[in-house]
Structures are given as C-alpha cells and as structure tokens.
Design a protein around this motif. Structure first.
Motif, PDB file in Angstrom:
ATOM      1  N   PHE A  12      34.758  -7.916  31.723  1.00 43.44           N
ATOM      2  CA  PHE A  12      35.292  -8.587  30.165  1.00 43.44           C
ATOM      3  C   PHE A  12      35.287  -8.161  28.995  1.00 43.44           C
ATOM      4  CE2 PHE A  12      33.864 -11.160  27.479  1.00 43.44           C
ATOM      5  CZ  PHE A  12      34.984 -12.697  27.309  1.00 43.44           C
ATOM      6  N   GLU A  13      36.285  -7.696  28.874  1.00 46.55           N
ATOM      7  CA  GLU A  13      37.063  -7.054  27.420  1.00 46.55           C
ATOM      8  C   GLU A  13      36.705  -7.602  26.421  1.00 46.55           C
ATOM      9  OE1 GLU A  13      40.682  -5.450  27.718  1.00 46.55           O
ATOM     10  OE2 GLU A  13      40.754  -4.214  29.987  1.00 46.55           O
ATOM     11  N   VAL A  14      36.107  -6.919  25.547  1.00 45.29           N
ATOM     12  CA  VAL A  14      36.012  -7.847  24.017  1.00 45.29           C
ATOM     13  C   VAL A  14      36.158  -6.091  22.664  1.00 45.29           C
ATOM     14  CG1 VAL A  14      33.941  -8.916  24.642  1.00 45.29           C
ATOM     15  CG2 VAL A  14      33.513  -6.473  24.200  1.00 45.29           C
ATOM     16  N   SER A  15      35.875  -6.787  21.981  1.00 48.50           N
ATOM     17  CA  SER A  15      35.883  -5.271  20.936  1.00 48.50           C
ATOM     18  C   SER A  15      34.702  -4.088  21.208  1.00 48.50           C
ATOM     19  CB  SER A  15      36.516  -6.500  19.313  1.00 48.50           C
ATOM     20  OG  SER A  15      36.509  -4.744  18.319  1.00 48.50           O
ATOM     21  N   SER A  16      35.451  -2.853  20.905  1.00 44.77           N
ATOM     22  CA  SER A  16      35.093  -1.534  21.137  1.00 44.77           C
ATOM     23  C   SER A  16      33.537  -1.616  19.769  1.00 44.77           C
ATOM     24  CB  SER A  16      35.507  -0.822  21.336  1.00 44.77           C
ATOM     25  OG  SER A  16      36.620  -0.388  20.378  1.00 44.77           O
ATOM     26  N   SER A  17      35.184  -1.988  18.668  1.00 46.82           N
ATOM     27  CA  SER A  17      33.511  -1.776  16.637  1.00 46.82           C
ATOM     28  C   SER A  17      32.392  -3.105  17.512  1.00 46.82           C
ATOM     29  CB  SER A  17      34.494  -2.837  15.998  1.00 46.82           C
ATOM     30  OG  SER A  17      35.152  -3.441  16.237  1.00 46.82           O
ATOM     31  N   LEU A  18      33.122  -4.109  17.917  1.00 46.09           N
ATOM     32  CA  LEU A  18      31.542  -5.216  17.899  1.00 46.09           C
ATOM     33  C   LEU A  18      30.939  -4.889  19.068  1.00 46.09           C
ATOM     34  CD1 LEU A  18      31.427  -7.983  17.557  1.00 46.09           C
ATOM     35  CD2 LEU A  18      32.097  -9.117  20.097  1.00 46.09           C
ATOM     36  N   VAL A  19      31.401  -4.668  19.901  1.00 48.10           N
ATOM     37  CA  VAL A  19      29.925  -3.948  21.436  1.00 48.10           C
ATOM     38  C   VAL A  19      29.190  -2.408  20.521  1.00 48.10           C
ATOM     39  CG1 VAL A  19      29.252  -2.540  22.905  1.00 48.10           C
ATOM     40  CG2 VAL A  19      31.016  -4.385  22.997  1.00 48.10           C
ATOM     41  N   GLU A  20      29.704  -1.677  19.464  1.00 52.27           N
ATOM     42  CA  GLU A  20      29.143  -0.395  19.175  1.00 52.27           C
ATOM     43  C   GLU A  20      28.779  -0.822  17.932  1.00 52.27           C
ATOM     44  OE1 GLU A  20      32.562   1.468  17.710  1.00 52.27           O
ATOM     45  OE2 GLU A  20      32.619   2.585  20.192  1.00 52.27           O
ATOM     46  N   SER A  21      28.865  -2.813  17.195  1.00 56.38           N
ATOM     47  CA  SER A  21      27.640  -2.230  16.280  1.00 56.38           C
ATOM     48  C   SER A  21      26.858  -2.930  16.553  1.00 56.38           C
ATOM     49  CB  SER A  21      28.404  -3.249  15.519  1.00 56.38           C
ATOM     50  OG  SER A  21      28.900  -4.204  15.792  1.00 56.38           O
ATOM     51  N   GLY A  22      26.361  -3.743  17.865  1.00 57.37           N
ATOM     52  CA  GLY A  22      25.477  -4.905  18.505  1.00 57.37           C
ATOM     53  C   GLY A  22      25.761  -5.785  18.423  1.00 57.37           C
ATOM     54  N   GLY A  23      26.473  -6.291  17.740  1.00 57.29           N
ATOM     55  CA  GLY A  23      26.801  -8.032  17.788  1.00 57.29           C
ATOM     56  C   GLY A  23      26.054  -8.510  16.721  1.00 57.29           C
ATOM     57  N   ARG A  24      25.274  -7.585  15.463  1.00 58.65           N
ATOM     58  CA  ARG A  24      24.109  -8.165  14.904  1.00 58.65           C
ATOM     59  C   ARG A  24      25.181  -8.448  14.318  1.00 58.65           C
ATOM     60  NH1 ARG A  24      19.410  -8.778  17.311  1.00 58.65           N
ATOM     61  NH2 ARG A  24      19.244  -7.244  18.504  1.00 58.65           N
ATOM     62  N   ASN A  25      26.325  -7.894  13.320  1.00 55.29           N
ATOM     63  CA  ASN A  25      26.996  -8.712  12.098  1.00 55.29           C
ATOM     64  C   ASN A  25      27.445  -9.206  12.326  1.00 55.29           C
ATOM     65  OD1 ASN A  25      25.741  -6.512  10.750  1.00 55.29           O
ATOM     66  ND2 ASN A  25      27.339  -4.691  10.732  1.00 55.29           N
ATOM     67  N   ASN A  26      27.627 -10.354  13.969  1.00 55.99           N
ATOM     68  CA  ASN A  26      28.948 -11.425  13.924  1.00 55.99           C
ATOM     69  C   ASN A  26      28.152 -12.852  15.053  1.00 55.99           C
ATOM     70  OD1 ASN A  26      31.886  -9.935  14.075  1.00 55.99           O
ATOM     71  ND2 ASN A  26      30.505  -8.350  14.999  1.00 55.99           N
ATOM     72  N   ALA A  27      26.367 -12.547  14.810  1.00 50.72           N
ATOM     73  CA  ALA A  27      25.398 -13.525  15.379  1.00 50.72           C
ATOM     74  C   ALA A  27      25.984 -14.620  14.685  1.00 50.72           C
ATOM     75  CB  ALA A  27      24.399 -12.923  14.789  1.00 50.72           C
ATOM     76  N   GLY A  28      27.269 -15.404  14.467  1.00 53.08           N
ATOM     77  CA  GLY A  28      27.513 -16.309  13.805  1.00 53.08           C
ATOM     78  C   GLY A  28      28.535 -16.898  14.834  1.00 53.08           C
ATOM     79  N   ALA A  29      28.942 -16.146  15.686  1.00 51.51           N
ATOM     80  CA  ALA A  29      29.868 -16.177  16.364  1.00 51.51           C
ATOM     81  C   ALA A  29      29.843 -16.913  17.836  1.00 51.51           C
ATOM     82  CB  ALA A  29      31.089 -14.668  17.313  1.00 51.51           C
ATOM     83  N   ALA A  30      29.671 -18.363  17.756  1.00 51.27           N
ATOM     84  CA  ALA A  30      28.437 -19.063  18.866  1.00 51.27           C
ATOM     85  C   ALA A  30      29.103 -18.691  20.026  1.00 51.27           C
ATOM     86  CB  ALA A  30      29.721 -20.494  18.732  1.00 51.27           C
ATOM     87  N   TRP A  31      29.795 -18.118  21.082  1.00 48.36           N
ATOM     88  CA  TRP A  31      30.349 -17.667  22.192  1.00 48.36           C
ATOM     89  C   TRP A  31      30.220 -16.115  22.696  1.00 48.36           C
ATOM     90  CZ3 TRP A  31      34.020 -13.790  22.780  1.00 48.36           C
ATOM     91  CH2 TRP A  31      34.565 -13.514  22.021  1.00 48.36           C
ATOM     92  N   LEU A  32      29.520 -15.145  21.281  1.00 46.02           N
ATOM     93  CA  LEU A  32      28.914 -13.711  21.591  1.00 46.02           C
ATOM     94  C   LEU A  32      27.559 -14.055  21.228  1.00 46.02           C
ATOM     95  CD1 LEU A  32      31.335 -12.086  19.618  1.00 46.02           C
ATOM     96  CD2 LEU A  32      31.623 -12.378  22.555  1.00 46.02           C
TER      97      LEU A  32
END
Length: 492
Positions: A12-32
């Motif tokens: 499953f491919e995701v944005s590398s910047s998202l993974v590198e940031s640990g997803g903490r700044n994108n916690a609002g994304a309901a699907w991640l």
C-alpha cells in the motif's frame, strides 16, 4: 513513494512525507493512522476472536489423553499454571509493540508490525535472525499439522457415514469396505486454503476468525456433552490421581515419555505469542493504547480457552479413564450418534480452515515484504488480475501463496505422522517465542535493573520454562522415533 511494510500482505503506497512525519500532523485524516497506514479497525473482540481461533485448535480434543497421562492431581494444575504463564508473558510482549514502551493510557513510539520487528527494535543483532528462523519454522509446521488434522476429521465423517449405511457395525467386511486414504482430503483442504489464502492480510480475515472461533466452541461443546453422557452411563467418573499406571502395554519408560509429552502438549496448546504482534497490529489507534486492548483481549481469550480446555480434558478423562483416546471424538466410536459426530468433525474442519490462515498470514506478509524490497520495479510484482469492479488479485500473491499451500499439502501427505514433528517444533519454539524474547524485550524497553527482585523473578520464570521445553522436546523425539519404525511415505 514508500511501500507498506510487513504486517499484512500486499503493498500500500502512501506519501513519503506523511510517513516521515509519523502522520502526527495529519491526524485529522480519518482514513490514516499515526504511521501513515490505513486506519486500523480491530477491537478487543476481533483480537479475542483471532486469539481463540489460534489457540483453541483441534488439539483441544487430545487434552483428555494428556490428563490421562498426568492424572487428576497434576493435569488440571498444569493447565491453570500455563494459563497464568501465557497470560503474563503475553502482556509483557504486548507492551513491546511500540518501541517507546509507553503505558496503558498513552501509546507512544514506533510501531512493530511483526514479532521480528519487535525483536529488532528491542534487542537487535543475532536475536532477530534466531527469532525469525524459529517463528517461521514453527508456523510452517503448524500449517502441515492442521492439514493432517483436517483430513483426519473429513475421513472420520466418511467412515462414520459408511459404517452407518452398511449397517454392519462389527463386521470385517464393512470395516474393509469403509477404509480409504486421507490423501484426497488433504488435497481438498489444500485447495480450499489456496482460495482463502488470497485474503490480503489480518485485517481482512476478522470474519473468518470469528466463524472459526464459533466452530471451535461447537465441536468442544459436542465433546463436552458426549463426555458427560458417557460418564453418566459409566455410573461415575473414571481415572486416578496419578494417571495411567504401569501395566500391560505401558512400560516405565513409556510412562515417563508420555508424561513429558502430555506436560508439553498442555503448555503449547495455550501458546499464541508467535502471532501476537501481528494480531495487535490490527487494533484501532488509541485511546486506549494497543497494549491495553491486547491485555483485555488476552484476558478474555485465555479465560475462555482455560474453561474449555479444563472441561474437555477433565470430562474426557472422567468418561474414558486411562483409555482416553488421542482424539476425544473418536472415543465415542463411528456409529451412534453418528450425525452428531459428523457435525463435530465438520466444525473441526471449518475451524482449521480459519486457523490455518491466522497462522500463515505472518509468513505470507514476511515473504511479500521481502519480495517487494528485492524487486521494487518488477512488472510481475505489480501485476494484478481483475475479477470484478472491486476485486483485484495480485499475481505474485496468487503464485507464491498457492505454492506455499501446495508445499504444506505435499509434506503432510509425505509425512502423515508429522503431528509428532510439529510437537517437536512446538517444544523447541515454546521457550524462546513465548517466554525468553518477551521477557528480554520487556527488560530492555522498560529498564528493569539487572539484579533487582523483578529481574530475578523474570529470569527464574524463563529458566523454569526452558526446562519444560527441553523435557517436552525429549518426549516428542521419543514419539518421532516410534513413528519412524512404521513409516511409509504417502501412506495416508
């Protein structure tokens, strides 16, 4: 683009910047989730279903035999002892799912997607290779053992129906006419597993685990009911405090080996640490932490399995005494009530279909992660077959998983006594996977001071379980040697 690591087959491919940031700044994304992966949906109940499916295998039907070797005094006591050990070490392992340790209220640190990932994060070095070799050898052995066990139950249904229809319960002609090989049933079981093995990962097999868990309760309940009926018909419980005695057909040496094997069988029947981290990786994100959810799931599943194990083992021993069979269902004969025995054996088969998948998913995920890393630009790896508007199957997954199922089926047909070898693999893997690695990872992650009271207690527990593993391995080796004396390849 970063590809999905091991922990659930497929990429499953995701944005590398998202993974590198640990997803903490994108916690609002309901699907991640916080690691950039699709949000996990597992709960206490789905995790419990996975555990029960893995733990309550067809081996529950052999516990009456184990109790018969140990007797009324030691048998139930050993069951309760190992239930406590498995629960405790499983909670230690669950707290190592995240490399930061954390507590039950807050989940911090990097996730471990597999048992090997957890060992790598906490211990590293040669521990990782040792863990992988033991874990995957054990899982492969279990897959072969489940293939054999399922074929035995399917063959039992055929024979029971055959005996019933010929209406010659004691006739040699009837017995010979109902004799057949288990090999076709192994092939049939393998074909079914080829289909179910295309389910990508643990998250997608929750429904199969729940169905399998329900089937385990079904055949266990039938075994319990028949055990009670047989005990009543006998006019009371059979058995003794010390188990089967030295008598005709049982030498002192056999008594020792059987007791060791029984002790090991009970210990290994509870073990599921080999897939605990993979199950924990299906649990939805906190709060509460994944460790807290797994602690509850472990408590529920160990309590349920202990009740069933104790009832099946003790009631089976009460019904048959020292003559308790290896498989409780076969002790009631092939004849009456033949339809109820058919239902029980059919439930065993359905349960093993699900259990096979639960145990094999870590192997599937490991190989697919390795292949994706080894050949990232391969067209074969990326190719998919469309079977509908919303159903696509990876060609690599289809080819590799089919080959794996085919191999386990051929090995099962080649070595029909492989259950003894599986017992040996279980004996060898029990101490390192269930006790040693969880204890050492917990010590490393949570800073347990060497020489402290807690450290000493943990080391004493590990040493005691090592002795059990060695003793059980000795008993299993003795069984393998006996089986080799009458070995015939593809004897079915």
């Amino acid at each position: 683009m970063a590809k999905k690591p091991c922990g659930g087959g497929g990429a499953f491919e995701v944005s590398s910047s998202l993974v590198e940031s640990g997803g903490r700044n994108n916690a609002g994304a309901a699907w991640l989730d916080d690691d950039g992966r699709p949000r996990r949906t597992g709960t206490v109940w789905t995790a419990s279903a996975h555990i029960v499916t893995a733990v309550i295998g067809s081996g529950v039907l052999s516990l009456a035999w184990a109790i018969a070797q140990l007797g009324w005094a030691a048998g139930p006591a050993v069951m309760l002892l190992f239930a406590a050990v498995i629960y405790y070490t499983s909670t230690l392992l669950a707290r190592c799912y995240r490399s930061g340790g954390g507590d039950d209220a807050v989940a911090t640190g990097k996730r471990s997607y597999t048992y090997m990932d957890a060992v790598r994060a906490s211990l590293g070095g040669r521990h990782v290779a040792l863990c992988g070799a033991i874990q995957y050898a054990n899982l492969f052995g279990v897959a072969v053992g489940y293939t054999i066990a399922a074929s035995i139950s399917m063959l039992a249904i055929k024979r029971a129906d055959c005996f019933h229809h010929v209406k010659a319960h004691n006739g040699k002609r009837a017995a010979s006419s109902c004799t057949s090989s288990s090999n076709p049933y192994m092939i049939l079981f393998g074909a079914v597993e080829v289909v179910f093995s295309q389910i990508p990962d643990f998250d997608r097999i929750w429904w199969l685990s729940i169905l399998a868990a329900a089937m385990s309760f079904t055949y266990s309940a039938i075994g319990l009911a028949l055990g009670v009926a047989q005990t009543v018909a006998n006019g009371g419980a059979k058995g003794s405090l010390t188990g089967i005695g030295i008598a005709a057909g049982v030498t002192p040496a056999q008594k020792v080996w059987r007791s060791l094997q029984a002790f090991g069988d009970i210990a290994f029947a509870y073990s599921y640490s080999v897939i605990l981290i993979e199950i924990q990786d299906t649990v939805r994100a906190p709060p509460p932490s994944e460790a807290a959810v797994m602690r509850k799931a472990t408590a529920v599943s160990v309590a349920v399995t202990t009740v069933f194990y104790t009832l099946c083992g003790c009631l089976g021993y009460a019904a048959f005494g020292d003559a308790a069979p290896d498989n409780l269902l076969t002790g009631f004969g092939f004849y009456e009530p033949f339809w109820l025995l058919d239902v029980a054996n059919a439930a065993v088969v359905v349960h093993l279909v699900g259990a096979y998948q639960v145990f094999c998913q870590p192997i599937f995920a490991f190989v697919e992660k390795w292949a994706a890393a080894a050949w990232p630009d391969s067209a074969f790896m990326a190719r998919e077959i469309g079977l509908g508007p919303r159903l696509r199957i990876s060609v690599f997954r289809l080819a590799w998983r089919t080959a794996f199922v085919g191999l386990t089926t051929v090995v099962a047909m080649l070595l029909p006594f492989f259950g003894d070898v599986v017992g040996l693999l279980g004996a060898v893997s029990f101490w390192p996977l269930t006790v040693y690695f969880p204890v050492e990872m917990y010590v490393a992650q949570h800073g347990v001071r060497r020489g402290s009271t807690r450290w000493l207690c943990l080391q004493m527990l590990s040493a005691a379980c090592l002795v059990v593993s060695l003793a059980a391995a000795a008993g299993s080796i003795a069984d393998v040697v006996d089986a080799l004396k009458v070995y015939r390849p593809f004897s079915g």
